[in-house]
Structure formats: C-alpha cells, structure tokens
Design a protein around this motif. Structure first.
Motif, mmCIF file in Angstrom:
data_model
loop_
_atom_site.group_PDB
_atom_site.id
_atom_site.type_symbol
_atom_site.label_atom_id
_atom_site.label_comp_id
_atom_site.label_asym_id
_atom_site.label_seq_id
_atom_site.Cartn_x
_atom_site.Cartn_y
_atom_site.Cartn_z
ATOM 1 N N THR A 178 89.950 22.864 54.617
ATOM 2 C CA THR A 178 90.487 23.672 54.627
ATOM 3 C C THR A 178 91.494 23.634 56.131
ATOM 4 O O THR A 178 92.898 25.300 55.813
ATOM 5 C CB THR A 178 89.895 24.951 55.646
ATOM 6 O OG1 THR A 178 88.560 25.317 54.170
ATOM 7 C CG2 THR A 178 90.222 26.015 55.945
ATOM 8 N N ASP A 232 94.807 22.659 54.178
ATOM 9 C CA ASP A 232 95.453 23.731 53.852
ATOM 10 C C ASP A 232 95.659 23.193 51.942
ATOM 11 O O ASP A 232 96.332 23.558 51.240
ATOM 12 C CB ASP A 232 97.021 24.164 54.057
ATOM 13 C CG ASP A 232 97.313 25.678 53.432
ATOM 14 O OD1 ASP A 232 96.471 26.172 53.211
ATOM 15 O OD2 ASP A 232 98.371 26.298 53.236
ATOM 16 N N GLU A 256 94.486 23.923 49.159
ATOM 17 C CA GLU A 256 94.020 24.884 48.665
ATOM 18 C C GLU A 256 93.187 24.211 47.093
ATOM 19 O O GLU A 256 92.414 24.311 46.907
ATOM 20 C CB GLU A 256 94.816 26.072 47.922
ATOM 21 C CG GLU A 256 95.035 26.591 49.495
ATOM 22 C CD GLU A 256 96.107 27.972 48.974
ATOM 23 O OE1 GLU A 256 96.310 28.825 47.560
ATOM 24 O OE2 GLU A 256 95.962 28.246 49.812
ATOM 25 N N SER A 298 89.514 23.951 46.054
ATOM 26 C CA SER A 298 88.903 24.833 45.328
ATOM 27 C C SER A 298 88.008 23.786 44.253
ATOM 28 O O SER A 298 86.870 24.339 42.980
ATOM 29 C CB SER A 298 89.715 25.312 43.692
ATOM 30 O OG SER A 298 90.505 26.055 44.759
ATOM 31 N N GLN A 338 85.006 30.469 52.260
ATOM 32 C CA GLN A 338 85.399 30.890 50.596
ATOM 33 C C GLN A 338 85.539 32.343 50.787
ATOM 34 O O GLN A 338 85.603 32.712 50.349
ATOM 35 C CB GLN A 338 84.640 30.633 49.692
ATOM 36 C CG GLN A 338 84.433 28.909 49.356
ATOM 37 C CD GLN A 338 83.447 29.366 47.863
ATOM 38 O OE1 GLN A 338 83.826 29.773 46.807
ATOM 39 N NE2 GLN A 338 82.032 28.912 48.966
#
Length: 310
Positions: A203, A206, A208, A212, A240
């Motif tokens: 997180t 960054d 992403e 996921s 999330q």
C-alpha cells in the motif's frame, strides 16, 4: 523463599492458603504457583528455584540479582539457566540496559549455535525497543547469512527493522528489502503476520497489482484464535477500504472474551503510526471506522486490568 527458610512443604502451604478457593473450584494450586517459562530448556529444580527467586521481584531487585550473577565465583551457571534468565528478564524489563549487560556476559561463554539464535533475537529486539533499528539490523546481519537462514523469527525481526527505517526515512529501498523478507516468511509459514505486513508495505509503495495478488492469498493464512489474528483480519479489510466486511468482522469482537489493555493500546498506537505515515488526508473510510471502534472499546474498558467485554 518463605517455605524454604522455614522448611515447610510448598504444596502444603499453598493448599492451606487457598483451601477455600480450591473448594469452590475457582483457583487451583497449579494456577497460583509462580511460573517460569522454561522454553523447553534443560533446567534442574535448583535452577528453577533460583530463577523464581530472581524474577518474582520488583524491577530494581531483578537488576540487583542479575548483577550478583556477574560476580558469582563459587557457582557456575549452566548455559540453559542463563538463556532462560535472559528470555524471562526481557519479558519483564525489555528496555533496561541490564538486558544488554546480561547478553554480553553470556556471549563471553562457550555458546553453541543452538543458543545463538536466542541471544541474537533478544539483542535485536532490545535495540529495536531503543529505536536503534540500524543497530538491530547490524546485529542480525553480522550473525546470520539471511540468504540461507530460514529462522522465521529472525527474518521477521530483520524485516521489521528495515520496515521502520523505510517508513521513518521515507526510504523505498529499505521498504523493498522488508517486503522481500516478509514474502520469504509468508512462504515458509503462511502466517497472518507476514501477509498483513506485506499488504501494508505494498500500500505504501503503491504497488496496486501486486497488492491485489496478495489480497487473494489471505485464504492461505492459518486461522488462529488470538487477538493479533483478529486485528490483522480487520486490517486486511481496512487496507482494501472494505467497510462492509469490516463492520461484519467488528461485530465478532464480542467473541474475544478477554482483551489485554497492552494489546489494545499497542494496536491503537500502531494504527496512529500508520496514519502519521500516510497523512491524515490519505487514510480511507475503513481506517477511520476501525480506529474509532477500538477507541470506543478502550474508553469503555477498565484498563487497569484484563477486561471482559459484555
């Protein structure tokens, strides 16, 4: 000590002292006997008695008793005794410099590789507690080759120190090192601790797509009944920004029969630390909800003792 001095049977004495409790099945002799965590080491009864006489005291007395051992000439303490003393002392007085003195005292002895990991672990934790993660990293990396070391606790300690440096100094390189180490321990153990740290770092970086991918790995995590597993699951939804599932999971907090004030305060402190890193304007709705709910629990709980939530 009283029983030894007066040559009274310890079990007889405790039975007399707590007879009424035993009759009511509220308390057993085993429950009230002073305990020493032996960590599986080979201790003689005289070792256990000595440990009890040292550790069941105030902080000042513990320090004085440990210093006596440094100057003891007539008795040779076993390595097992010294390691158990170190581990138990660290639990009681983790930030006192006597811990480091005890470590240096033990290191002067002929210590096997088996004992080494315990000494290095406590030394690294001591430096981390002293906000000296650079020294903790130096201690760990000078002691073990982490390209081949599979000791999960040691790898996690190293990862945590790199993580704190990365957050404190906005050092992406340190965060990436931490990330790789937590990935290794997750593959070794599939623990919630490793995975939630991976998700926090992803997180912050960054990343992403990778975030996921690792969210999907939660189903691989070993389920536990601990407070920290429960909190990690809440954080899992928080990261999330999944408010719906977070609210559902918060309803299960009544299933946690006993909440330690230490654990609760530590959790709130860590969440506030995360908020400081992210900045007030960058925390999501789920984070705000989680922190406010934990603050409510703290406000409504008696922090002077272990509290039950009704």
């Amino acid at each position: 000590n009283f029983c030894n001095i007066h040559e009274i049977s310890y079990d007889w004495f405790m039975k007399k002292m707590y007879k009424n409790f035993e009759d009511l099945n509220l308390l057993s002799i085993k429950d009230i006997r002073p305990k020493i965590k032996d960590y599986g080491f080979n201790l003689k009864q005289e070792d256990i008695n000595k440990l009890l006489s040292i550790l069941n005291n105030s902080e000042d007395t513990i320090i004085k008793e440990i210093k006596k051992i440094f100057n003891e000439k007539s008795y040779i303490y076993s390595n097992d005794f010294l390691i158990v003393l170190l581990l138990n002392s660290f639990e009681k007085i983790p930030n006192n410099e006597i811990i480091l003195e005890l470590i240096y005292f033990i290191e002067q002895k002929d210590i096997s590789e088996y004992f080494k990991k315990y000494i290095v672990s406590i030394k690294a934790k001591y430096f981390s507690n002293s906000q000296n993660d650079e020294k903790a990293i130096e201690t760990l990396e000078n002691s073990f080759d982490f390209n081949v070391c599979n000791e999960i606790e040691l790898i996690n300690l190293l990862a945590a120190s790199y993580k704190r440096i990365g957050y404190k100094d906005t050092d992406e390189e340190s965060l990436v090192k931490s990330l790789q180490l937590y990935k290794r321990t997750f593959e070794l153990e599939k623990s919630y601790y490793s995975l939630i740290n991976i998700l926090y770092i992803l997180t912050n970086l960054d990343y992403e797509k990778e975030f996921s991918n690792y969210v999907k790995k939660w189903k691989e995590v070993k389920v536990e009944s601990s407070w920290w597993y429960f909190i990690s699951k809440l954080e899992f939804y928080m990261l999330q920004n999944d408010v719906t599932n977070l609210k559902k999971e918060l309803n299960n907090i009544i299933d946690i029969k006993k909440i330690s004030p230490l654990n609760l305060n530590s959790t709130i402190r860590e969440l506030n630390y995360y908020k400081d890193i992210q900045g007030n304007n960058n925390v999501n709705e789920a984070f705000t909800l989680l922190l406010s709910e934990l603050e409510k629990i703290r406000k409504n709980s008696d922090l002077g003792k272990e509290s039950h939530l009704d």
